[in-house]
Design an enzyme around this catalytic site. Structure first.
Site, mmCIF file in Angstrom:
data_model
loop_
_atom_site.group_PDB
_atom_site.id
_atom_site.type_symbol
_atom_site.label_atom_id
_atom_site.label_comp_id
_atom_site.label_asym_id
_atom_site.label_seq_id
_atom_site.Cartn_x
_atom_site.Cartn_y
_atom_site.Cartn_z
ATOM 1 N N VAL A 77 70.683 63.690 -56.595
ATOM 2 C CA VAL A 77 71.740 64.431 -55.896
ATOM 3 C C VAL A 77 71.384 64.451 -54.413
ATOM 4 N N ALA A 112 92.486 45.658 -53.009
ATOM 5 C CA ALA A 112 91.250 44.902 -52.750
ATOM 6 C C ALA A 112 90.498 45.473 -51.558
ATOM 7 N N ALA A 113 89.238 45.809 -51.781
ATOM 8 C CA ALA A 113 88.429 46.394 -50.715
ATOM 9 C C ALA A 113 86.973 46.422 -51.157
ATOM 10 N N ASP A 116 69.460 62.937 -47.920
ATOM 11 C CA ASP A 116 70.920 62.932 -47.798
ATOM 12 C C ASP A 116 71.442 61.562 -47.362
ATOM 13 N N ARG A 117 72.705 61.291 -47.699
ATOM 14 C CA ARG A 117 73.422 60.104 -47.200
ATOM 15 C C ARG A 117 73.635 60.300 -45.694
ATOM 16 N N ILE A 172 91.487 37.647 -50.471
ATOM 17 C CA ILE A 172 92.640 37.986 -49.617
ATOM 18 C C ILE A 172 92.512 37.371 -48.230
ATOM 19 N N THR A 180 92.367 55.893 -48.502
ATOM 20 C CA THR A 180 91.481 56.979 -48.919
ATOM 21 C C THR A 180 91.600 58.205 -48.010
ATOM 22 N N ASP A 181 91.238 59.363 -48.556
ATOM 23 C CA ASP A 181 91.204 60.581 -47.731
ATOM 24 C C ASP A 181 90.029 60.564 -46.750
ATOM 25 N N GLU A 182 89.074 59.627 -46.958
ATOM 26 C CA GLU A 182 87.886 59.618 -46.092
ATOM 27 C C GLU A 182 88.217 59.259 -44.651
ATOM 28 N N LYS A 220 88.515 51.414 -43.534
ATOM 29 C CA LYS A 220 89.787 51.785 -44.172
ATOM 30 C C LYS A 220 90.741 52.381 -43.119
ATOM 31 N N TYR A 237 82.458 52.344 -44.167
ATOM 32 C CA TYR A 237 83.552 52.206 -45.150
ATOM 33 C C TYR A 237 84.813 52.911 -44.654
HETATM 34 P P1 NAD Z 1 86.432 48.774 -56.649
HETATM 35 O O1 NAD Z 1 85.292 48.520 -55.743
HETATM 36 O O2 NAD Z 1 86.178 49.234 -58.037
HETATM 37 O O3 NAD Z 1 87.323 47.440 -56.781
HETATM 38 C C1 NAD Z 1 87.621 46.626 -55.675
HETATM 39 C C2 NAD Z 1 88.202 45.317 -56.209
HETATM 40 O O4 NAD Z 1 88.561 44.492 -55.076
HETATM 41 C C3 NAD Z 1 87.207 44.496 -57.043
HETATM 42 O O5 NAD Z 1 87.837 43.989 -58.205
HETATM 43 C C4 NAD Z 1 86.807 43.356 -56.114
HETATM 44 O O6 NAD Z 1 86.435 42.167 -56.803
HETATM 45 C C5 NAD Z 1 88.073 43.176 -55.295
HETATM 46 N N1 NAD Z 1 87.819 42.569 -53.983
HETATM 47 C C6 NAD Z 1 86.875 42.921 -53.075
HETATM 48 N N2 NAD Z 1 86.945 42.123 -51.984
HETATM 49 C C7 NAD Z 1 87.973 41.255 -52.204
HETATM 50 C C8 NAD Z 1 88.560 40.210 -51.441
HETATM 51 N N3 NAD Z 1 88.079 39.881 -50.237
HETATM 52 N N4 NAD Z 1 89.616 39.543 -51.959
HETATM 53 C C9 NAD Z 1 90.101 39.865 -53.192
HETATM 54 N N5 NAD Z 1 89.578 40.842 -53.963
HETATM 55 C C10 NAD Z 1 88.525 41.531 -53.471
HETATM 56 O O7 NAD Z 1 87.377 49.786 -55.877
HETATM 57 P P2 NAD Z 1 88.275 50.978 -56.448
HETATM 58 O O8 NAD Z 1 87.439 52.189 -56.566
HETATM 59 O O9 NAD Z 1 89.055 50.486 -57.587
HETATM 60 O O10 NAD Z 1 89.238 51.205 -55.186
HETATM 61 C C11 NAD Z 1 90.423 50.429 -55.037
HETATM 62 C C12 NAD Z 1 91.089 50.801 -53.713
HETATM 63 O O11 NAD Z 1 91.402 52.184 -53.717
HETATM 64 C C13 NAD Z 1 90.216 50.564 -52.489
HETATM 65 O O12 NAD Z 1 91.032 50.052 -51.463
HETATM 66 C C14 NAD Z 1 89.689 51.940 -52.128
HETATM 67 O O13 NAD Z 1 89.461 52.040 -50.751
HETATM 68 C C15 NAD Z 1 90.844 52.813 -52.566
HETATM 69 N N6 NAD Z 1 90.485 54.185 -52.979
HETATM 70 C C16 NAD Z 1 89.513 54.391 -53.916
HETATM 71 C C17 NAD Z 1 89.230 55.698 -54.336
HETATM 72 C C18 NAD Z 1 88.171 55.988 -55.382
HETATM 73 O O14 NAD Z 1 87.853 57.149 -55.615
HETATM 74 N N7 NAD Z 1 87.612 54.981 -56.053
HETATM 75 C C19 NAD Z 1 89.934 56.774 -53.786
HETATM 76 C C20 NAD Z 1 90.906 56.521 -52.822
HETATM 77 C C21 NAD Z 1 91.193 55.219 -52.432
HETATM 78 O O1 DAU Z 2 87.404 60.195 -51.254
HETATM 79 C C1 DAU Z 2 87.794 58.938 -51.738
HETATM 80 C C2 DAU Z 2 86.590 58.035 -51.813
HETATM 81 O O2 DAU Z 2 85.814 58.477 -52.912
HETATM 82 C C3 DAU Z 2 86.945 56.564 -51.969
HETATM 83 O O3 DAU Z 2 87.631 56.129 -50.832
HETATM 84 C C4 DAU Z 2 85.674 55.715 -52.175
HETATM 85 O O4 DAU Z 2 86.021 54.365 -52.416
HETATM 86 C C5 DAU Z 2 84.919 56.278 -53.357
HETATM 87 O O5 DAU Z 2 83.698 55.560 -53.516
HETATM 88 C C6 DAU Z 2 84.633 57.755 -53.148
HETATM 89 O O6 DAU Z 2 83.717 57.956 -52.059
HETATM 90 P P1 DAU Z 2 82.501 59.016 -52.139
HETATM 91 O O7 DAU Z 2 81.456 58.619 -51.178
HETATM 92 O O8 DAU Z 2 83.009 60.407 -52.082
HETATM 93 O O9 DAU Z 2 82.042 58.722 -53.663
HETATM 94 P P2 DAU Z 2 80.595 58.605 -54.350
HETATM 95 O O10 DAU Z 2 80.846 58.558 -55.824
HETATM 96 O O11 DAU Z 2 79.789 57.516 -53.741
HETATM 97 O O12 DAU Z 2 79.937 59.995 -53.984
HETATM 98 C C7 DAU Z 2 80.544 61.226 -54.366
HETATM 99 C C8 DAU Z 2 79.664 62.346 -53.844
HETATM 100 O O13 DAU Z 2 78.424 62.337 -54.579
HETATM 101 C C9 DAU Z 2 79.285 62.202 -52.380
HETATM 102 O O14 DAU Z 2 79.227 63.490 -51.788
HETATM 103 C C10 DAU Z 2 77.884 61.592 -52.412
HETATM 104 C C11 DAU Z 2 77.300 62.161 -53.696
HETATM 105 N N1 DAU Z 2 76.321 61.287 -54.397
HETATM 106 C C12 DAU Z 2 76.684 60.001 -54.674
HETATM 107 C C13 DAU Z 2 75.803 59.160 -55.328
HETATM 108 C C14 DAU Z 2 76.192 57.723 -55.615
HETATM 109 C C15 DAU Z 2 75.093 61.789 -54.803
HETATM 110 O O15 DAU Z 2 74.777 62.976 -54.571
HETATM 111 N N2 DAU Z 2 74.206 60.952 -55.452
HETATM 112 C C16 DAU Z 2 74.510 59.652 -55.711
HETATM 113 O O16 DAU Z 2 73.647 58.922 -56.296
#
Ligand code: NAD
Ligand code: DAU
Length: 360
Positions: free
Chosen positions: A216, A85-86, A291-292, A63, A135-137, A164, A160
């Site tokens: 965890v 894309a992200a 913790d993260r 992008i 995202t809600d984050e 966003k 992250y």
């Molecule tokens: P993902 O990491 O699985 O996929 C991201 C995609 O974007 C990949 O296919 C990657 O190759 C592509 N990409 C990355 N950088 C790029 C670039 N510079 N140009 C073109 N393509 C690129 O992500 P996801 O979990 O599918 O999330 C998609 C979107 O939704 C993101 O914007 C994320 O912030 C948002 N979102 C995700 C969640 C969740 O729980 N996964 C929740 C809320 C919002």
């Molecule tokens: O809220 C929406 C977001 O949800 C999206 O915007 C992000 O793209 C998506 O990755 C997700 O973010 P989180 O950080 O909430 O997701 P994750 O799956 O990484 O972690 C979920 C919870 O679990 C979080 O509290 C951290 C915890 N965790 C995660 C991992 C990877 C663990 O305890 N152990 C782990 O190994």
């Protein structure tokens, strides 16, 4: 045939969205622009390219490549853009934040710039929409009570979520400054097929199957509001078709769970599926680890606006959709192996160290 440009369609939510939309909107054509980072996998959609070549086109690209963007928009004249894309993983953003700035902020700005130019060049068509998937984050962390609404102040904690948040501000600025017909969705945690196994649910599923330890973070009491990815796709379709330009819509699952409870539920489900009969067998793999940094305690979405204005509400129950997700991973071992590249193995080894070994 109306055409939609999807960015990041080879990732988790993008793959589900493309499959969903091609099914429920048989008149639409989709163009998927994806850079295929570690998180993208064009093979997720290979069958579509073969089965319906007139309705699905894959373009490998970034992008940030403005020439490529301008070329695609001139060729395809899409009626809308859905921007997924992200860089999406919080833990990776802590280790390497600049990739998040490059794609999530600069990439979004470049995409907005080129899309606005094309929209103006075409005479500002009134039915054009740019949907930014966020995202809600961006709202930060909640205490034990309360919900995020569309007017909650932004307070991001991680590189992250900060990136966003910045991208959301850019999208809003494009609407206010140029009248560009953009919309934003802020969604809670998704789960379902095709999710990359760096995220909590698929990571735990794979580790349970392989009898590896289950890391965890902290005390496991952090709460996420889980949404099945198909519900998210339906919400995005509603916003795309009926949402108002300049508006923001929160999307949530109404399924708040503590991480430790999600992990225990996955253990129980997989013990049953895999015939591991000794009671609580897989839950013995749970390990509380450090913790993260900046770990948000609780997310919870108030989705009243999208329900009232667009009639969307989640259809899937958490327990039922979680079981379907587990079954998908059990049935798609070849997909898991195909995405477990050298890069994936390096991430797991560097982030989890010695915890990534079979103990059962
Ligand atoms: P993902 O990491 O699985 O996929 C991201 C995609 O974007 C990949 O296919 C990657 O190759 C592509 N990409 C990355 N950088 C790029 C670039 N510079 N140009 C073109 N393509 C690129 O992500 P996801 O979990 O599918 O999330 C998609 C979107 O939704 C993101 O914007 C994320 O912030 C948002 N979102 C995700 C969640 C969740 O729980 N996964 C929740 C809320 C919002
Ligand atoms: O809220 C929406 C977001 O949800 C999206 O915007 C992000 O793209 C998506 O990755 C997700 O973010 P989180 O950080 O909430 O997701 P994750 O799956 O990484 O972690 C979920 C919870 O679990 C979080 O509290 C951290 C915890 N965790 C995660 C991992 C990877 C663990 O305890 N152990 C782990 O190994």
């Amino acid at each position: 045939m109306p055409t939609l440009l999807v960015t990041g369609g080879a990732g988790f939510i993008g793959t589900n969205f493309i499959r969903h939309l091609l099914t429920v909107r048989p008149a639409w054509r989709l163009v998927n622009l994806d850079a295929l980072t570690y998180a993208g996998n064009a093979a997720n959609l290979d069958d579509l390219a073969a089965r319906m070549p007139a309705r699905y086109r894959f373009v490998l690209g970034d992008i940030n490549d403005t020439d490529l963007l301008a070329r695609i928009l001139a060729e395809e004249k899409p009626q809308g853009v859905v921007h997924f894309a992200a860089e999406s993983h919080v833990d990776r953003s802590i280790v390497g934040p600049l990739a998040f700035v490059d794609t999530n902020i600069t990439g979004t700005a470049r995409l907005l710039m080129i899309c606005r130019e094309a929209w103006e060049h075409d005479g500002r068509p009134s039915d054009f929409r740019f949907l930014h998937v966020s995202t809600d984050e961006v709202y930060g962390s909640l205490g034990p009570t309360g919900y995020f609404t569309e007017t909650t102040a932004y307070d991001p904690s991680s590189p992250y979520s900060a990136s966003k948040a910045a991208s959301d501000h850019l999208v809003r600025a494009w609407h206010r400054t140029y009248n560009f017909p953009a919309m934003i969705t802020n969604c809670s945690n998704n789960y379902g097929p095709y999710q990359f196994p760096e995220k909590l649910i698929p990571l735990m599923i794979l580790n349970i199957i392989e009898k590896k330890e289950l890391p965890v973070y902290g005390d496991g009491g952090n709460v996420r509001d889980w949404l099945y990815v198909i519900d998210h796709c339906e919400a995005l379709t509603a916003v795309l078709e009926r949402g108002k330009a300049g508006q923001t819509y929160n999307i949530g699952g109404g399924a708040e769970r503590r991480n430790i409870d999600v992990v225990r539920q996955l253990c129980a489900l997989l013990d049953q599926r895999l015939g591991r009969t000794a009671n609580g067998q897989s839950s013995r793999l749970i390990r509380f680890v450090g913790d993260r940094p900046g770990h948000d305690r609780r997310y919870a979405i108030d989705a009243a606006k999208i329900k009232a204005e667009l009639g969307w509400a989640p259809r899937f129950q958490f327990e039922e959709a979680m079981a379907a997700t587990v079954d998908w991973y059990l049935a798609h071992r070849e997909w898991i192996e195909s995405i477990r590249s050298g890069e994936y193995r390096r991430w797991i080894a560097s982030h989890y160290g010695s915890i990534d070994s079979a103990v059962g």
